[in-house]
Design a protein around this motif. Structure first.
Motif, PDB file in Angstrom:
ATOM      1  N   PHE A 142     -10.347   2.246   8.758  1.00 39.24           N
ATOM      2  CA  PHE A 142      -8.892   2.183   8.891  1.00 39.24           C
ATOM      3  C   PHE A 142      -8.247   3.548   8.680  1.00 39.24           C
ATOM      4  N   GLU A 143      -8.886   4.385   7.876  1.00 34.16           N
ATOM      5  CA  GLU A 143      -8.334   5.725   7.633  1.00 34.16           C
ATOM      6  C   GLU A 143      -8.542   6.620   8.845  1.00 34.16           C
ATOM      7  N   VAL A 144      -9.712   6.558   9.445  1.00 36.92           N
ATOM      8  CA  VAL A 144     -10.036   7.405  10.595  1.00 36.92           C
ATOM      9  C   VAL A 144      -9.086   7.145  11.754  1.00 36.92           C
ATOM     10  N   LEU A 145      -8.749   5.896  11.984  1.00 34.15           N
ATOM     11  CA  LEU A 145      -7.911   5.534  13.127  1.00 34.15           C
ATOM     12  C   LEU A 145      -6.424   5.422  12.780  1.00 34.15           C
ATOM     13  N   GLY A 146      -6.049   5.851  11.577  1.00 33.72           N
ATOM     14  CA  GLY A 146      -4.636   5.899  11.212  1.00 33.72           C
ATOM     15  C   GLY A 146      -4.016   4.564  10.868  1.00 33.72           C
ATOM     16  N   VAL A 147      -4.837   3.547  10.680  1.00 33.41           N
ATOM     17  CA  VAL A 147      -4.291   2.212  10.396  1.00 33.41           C
ATOM     18  C   VAL A 147      -3.647   2.164   9.011  1.00 33.41           C
ATOM     19  N   GLU A 148      -4.253   2.827   8.039  1.00 34.97           N
ATOM     20  CA  GLU A 148      -3.685   2.822   6.684  1.00 34.97           C
ATOM     21  C   GLU A 148      -2.272   3.394   6.687  1.00 34.97           C
ATOM     22  N   ASP A 149      -2.065   4.481   7.423  1.00 36.20           N
ATOM     23  CA  ASP A 149      -0.729   5.085   7.500  1.00 36.20           C
ATOM     24  C   ASP A 149       0.259   4.143   8.171  1.00 36.20           C
ATOM     25  N   GLU A 150      -0.187   3.439   9.214  1.00 37.56           N
ATOM     26  CA  GLU A 150       0.684   2.502   9.912  1.00 37.56           C
ATOM     27  C   GLU A 150       1.078   1.337   9.005  1.00 37.56           C
ATOM     28  N   ILE A 151       0.150   0.876   8.189  1.00 35.97           N
ATOM     29  CA  ILE A 151       0.459  -0.213   7.264  1.00 35.97           C
ATOM     30  C   ILE A 151       1.511   0.244   6.256  1.00 35.97           C
ATOM     31  N   ALA A 152       1.348   1.462   5.742  1.00 36.89           N
ATOM     32  CA  ALA A 152       2.326   1.989   4.786  1.00 36.89           C
ATOM     33  C   ALA A 152       3.704   2.089   5.422  1.00 36.89           C
ATOM     34  N   ARG A 153       3.767   2.546   6.680  1.00 42.28           N
ATOM     35  CA  ARG A 153       5.066   2.661   7.352  1.00 42.28           C
ATOM     36  C   ARG A 153       5.679   1.298   7.643  1.00 42.28           C
ATOM     37  N   ALA A 154       4.814   0.284   7.829  1.00 40.58           N
ATOM     38  CA  ALA A 154       5.326  -1.061   8.131  1.00 40.58           C
ATOM     39  C   ALA A 154       5.963  -1.728   6.920  1.00 40.58           C
ATOM     40  N   LEU A 155       5.832  -1.115   5.758  1.00 37.00           N
ATOM     41  CA  LEU A 155       6.472  -1.651   4.555  1.00 37.00           C
ATOM     42  C   LEU A 155       7.789  -0.937   4.245  1.00 37.00           C
ATOM     43  N   GLU A 156       8.155   0.038   5.072  1.00 40.82           N
ATOM     44  CA  GLU A 156       9.391   0.774   4.860  1.00 40.82           C
ATOM     45  C   GLU A 156      10.540   0.141   5.646  1.00 40.82           C
ATOM     46  N   ARG A 157      11.764   0.372   5.179  1.00 39.83           N
ATOM     47  CA  ARG A 157      12.942  -0.174   5.867  1.00 39.83           C
ATOM     48  C   ARG A 157      13.224   0.567   7.165  1.00 39.83           C
ATOM     49  N   LYS A 158      13.038   1.869   7.147  1.00 33.06           N
ATOM     50  CA  LYS A 158      13.461   2.711   8.262  1.00 33.06           C
ATOM     51  C   LYS A 158      12.293   2.986   9.189  1.00 33.06           C
ATOM     52  N   VAL A 159      12.508   2.766  10.491  1.00 33.46           N
ATOM     53  CA  VAL A 159      11.479   2.994  11.505  1.00 33.46           C
ATOM     54  C   VAL A 159      12.011   4.018  12.499  1.00 33.46           C
ATOM     55  N   PRO A 160      11.425   5.210  12.577  1.00 38.01           N
ATOM     56  CA  PRO A 160      11.924   6.229  13.508  1.00 38.01           C
ATOM     57  C   PRO A 160      11.591   5.879  14.955  1.00 38.01           C
ATOM     58  N   LEU A 161      12.478   6.287  15.875  1.00 44.07           N
ATOM     59  CA  LEU A 161      12.252   6.135  17.303  1.00 44.07           C
ATOM     60  C   LEU A 161      11.906   7.500  17.897  1.00 44.07           C
ATOM     61  N   PRO A 162      11.204   7.535  19.027  1.00 45.15           N
ATOM     62  CA  PRO A 162      10.772   8.822  19.602  1.00 45.15           C
ATOM     63  C   PRO A 162      11.908   9.794  19.877  1.00 45.15           C
ATOM     64  N   SER A 163      13.074   9.280  20.278  1.00 41.65           N
ATOM     65  CA  SER A 163      14.174  10.163  20.663  1.00 41.65           C
ATOM     66  C   SER A 163      14.914  10.767  19.481  1.00 41.65           C
ATOM     67  N   GLY A 164      14.711  10.208  18.283  1.00 37.51           N
ATOM     68  CA  GLY A 164      15.458  10.655  17.119  1.00 37.51           C
ATOM     69  C   GLY A 164      16.298   9.555  16.502  1.00 37.51           C
ATOM     70  N   GLY A 165      16.451   8.440  17.214  1.00 35.74           N
ATOM     71  CA  GLY A 165      17.134   7.276  16.640  1.00 35.74           C
ATOM     72  C   GLY A 165      16.223   6.572  15.654  1.00 35.74           C
ATOM     73  N   TYR A 166      16.692   5.460  15.112  1.00 37.81           N
ATOM     74  CA  TYR A 166      15.861   4.743  14.152  1.00 37.81           C
ATOM     75  C   TYR A 166      16.326   3.292  14.015  1.00 37.81           C
ATOM     76  N   LEU A 167      15.411   2.463  13.501  1.00 35.61           N
ATOM     77  CA  LEU A 167      15.716   1.071  13.163  1.00 35.61           C
ATOM     78  C   LEU A 167      15.788   0.949  11.653  1.00 35.61           C
ATOM     79  N   VAL A 168      16.630   0.027  11.181  1.00 38.88           N
ATOM     80  CA  VAL A 168      16.635  -0.357   9.776  1.00 38.88           C
ATOM     81  C   VAL A 168      16.349  -1.853   9.726  1.00 38.88           C
ATOM     82  N   ILE A 169      15.243  -2.230   9.092  1.00 37.27           N
ATOM     83  CA  ILE A 169      14.798  -3.628   9.063  1.00 37.27           C
ATOM     84  C   ILE A 169      14.943  -4.173   7.651  1.00 37.27           C
ATOM     85  N   ASP A 170      15.709  -5.243   7.522  1.00 37.16           N
ATOM     86  CA  ASP A 170      15.911  -5.901   6.227  1.00 37.16           C
ATOM     87  C   ASP A 170      15.445  -7.342   6.326  1.00 37.16           C
TER      88      ASP A 170
END
Length: 489
Positions: free
Chosen positions: A267-295
């Motif tokens: 999971f570390e080699v393929l970046g899955v651990e990092d993705e799991i950590a980001r999936a627990l955050e409220r803010k999700v960045p978008l490619p253009s610079g925008g973002y989502l806030v998930i509550d």
């Protein structure tokens, strides 16, 4: 790069990740101490019938009783096996307290709620879902070719007649292209399972009479779809078990199995651990610079779309449209990855152009069509909101991996340091008028004490004169920010 499954196994936990184009799309977690029970069949005992709710609570041997609504009860006569049409839909006429009842878990216990139960039983194999009490044959909507649907129905009807197997079936997506031998093998397997369930019913309730496969077995059975390129497993023992499982039930997948034996975790080699950590955050960045806030709350989940630092190059409407298109794709991925269920409200940035609204909804629907969980999406409302629902069968990722904050108790925020200092000053005034002593000791966290002796130093000095008390301050490292004590010395 197409789709692949990653299976990570440790003695205490099994995790299965679904990657599409190298990006994490879905994650399933099963811990040894808390195995999921969806799909398990129990001989339960009715402990309470609630006519006002048209429901009953059933003891299945779990920590909390399961919930059974009248709509989830299959019509049957007194012995619980033969079907008949009931004239009344009153639960009081169908169940009674102390009754033994064969039930299946359709939803995991969530929070303080017990498992959701049904008496409409089903058991799955690679190609089929068997429903022993429902004389119906259905076909997955993912199989769109009419000729293939007709062929499958004809083959299944013929094989069922040859084997004299009663009940109903649903042909799963994986059945597309399957022949007589494959379906006959699945039928034999399901026939053996159902016979074993019937034999165990002779036991005293509550008792589990059928337990679904381990997570890694279920993942191979349920998540393998056309386009799957490989299945990587980081446990030699599990790899061998899956090899045997595939050999007996899904031989076409045996060649996709790979044992990952490198030193760095899969999971570390393929970046899955990092993705799991980001999936627990409220803010999700978008490619253009925008973002989502998930509550995520108990009642619903809200997704707010923001342009952030993205200002675009043309007009405002085009900037909003591009941000919303990115948000639709990202929101669908996050909903699936975080396993969000129930009501989900997406607050897209307001769009004036009706065609832009249509394209954003189309993008969301296309992205959600890859989600195996049943979902419905509404049109953009007059307030610019999109309402959608997604079937909830297990805990969300946050519920599985996190617990309520002991400081904020789930509120998501705590009182500011300034607010707490003012509370302490008010409490000092109250105690100064109650106690005859000359010295009061304030015990609080480092952050609060520092604030009192710096920003509020003048207020503390004035309070000492006004109250006629000497104030001492003591830092308590174990105290949370909101905890404090005032002691008379």
């Amino acid at each position: 790069m197409g789709e692949e499954l990653l299976v990570n196994v440790t003695p205490v936990e099994t995790r299965v990740a679904v990657l599409e184009q190298g990006m994490l799309q879905d994650l399933h977690i099963e811990r040894s101490a808390h195995r999921g029970i969806v799909g398990n069949i129990y001989l339960g005992r009715v402990v309470r019938v609630l006519p006002g709710m048209q429901a009953a609570f059933v003891d299945i041997g779990a920590e909390r009783t399961g919930f059974l609504h009248v709509s989830d009860i299959h019509p049957r006569d007194h012995d619980g096996w033969e079907r008949r049409e009931l004239q009344s839909n009153d639960i009081g006429e169908q169940l009674y307290e102390g009754q033994s009842l064969l039930v299946q878990v359709s939803k995991e216990p969530l929070g303080s709620k017990g498992a959701r139960l049904t008496t409409q039983l089903s058991m799955s194999s690679r190609y089929l879902v068997y429903m022993p009490r429902t004389p119906h044959i259905g076909i997955s909507q993912q199989i769109e070719n009419d000729d293939e649907r007709s062929r499958l129905r004809g083959v299944l009807d013929q094989v069922c007649s040859e084997m004299d197997m009663a009940g109903g079936f649903i042909l799963r997506t994986a059945a597309e292209g399957a022949g007589r031998d494959e379906l006959r093998g699945d039928l034999r397997f399901l026939q053996r399972l159902w016979t074993a369930v019937q034999q165990r019913v002779e036991n005293s309730a509550p008792v589990c009479v059928y337990e679904d496969w381990q997570l890694y077995h279920r993942s191979i059975r349920d998540l393998a779809r056309p386009g799957l390129e490989r299945i990587r497993v980081d446990s030699r023992e599990t790899f061998e078990k899956l090899g045997e499982f595939c050999h007996h039930y899904i031989p076409e997948l045996a060649g996709l199995l790979e044992h990952y034996a490198e030193e760095r975790p899969l999971f570390e080699v393929l970046g899955v651990e990092d993705e799991i950590a980001r999936a627990l955050e409220r803010k999700v960045p978008l490619p253009s610079g925008g973002y989502l806030v998930i509550d995520e709350t108990e009642a619903m989940t809200t997704v707010d779309v923001n342009t952030g630092g993205f200002v675009g190059r043309n007009d405002q409407e085009e900037t909003v449209f591009r941000t919303n298109l990115e948000a639709a794709e990202a929101a669908a991925r996050q909903v699936r990855l975080r396993n969000l269920g129930g009501i989900i409200i997406i607050d897209f940035i307001d769009m004036q152009d009706v065609e832009h609204q249509r394209q954003v909804i189309g993008s969301l629907e296309k992205a959600m069509s890859r989600d195996p969980a049943r979902n419905t999406i509404s049109a953009v409302s007059s307030l610019g909101l999109v309402e959608m629902t997604r079937k909830r069968t297990r805990e969300s990722l946050a519920q599985s991996l996190c617990e309520e904050c002991p400081t904020c108790a789930g509120a998501g925020s705590v009182k500011s340091t300034q607010t707490l200092c003012y509370e302490i000053l008010r409490e000092i005034l109250r105690k100064a008028g109650t106690y005859a002593g000359d010295i009061l000791m304030v015990q609080a966290s480092q952050e609060v004490v520092d604030h009192l002796l710096a920003e509020d130093a003048q207020a503390v000095a004035d309070l000492e004169i006004f109250a006629g008390k000497t104030l001492h301050f003591q830092v308590e490292p174990e105290y949370s920010r909101e905890r404090f004590d005032i002691i008379l010395l």
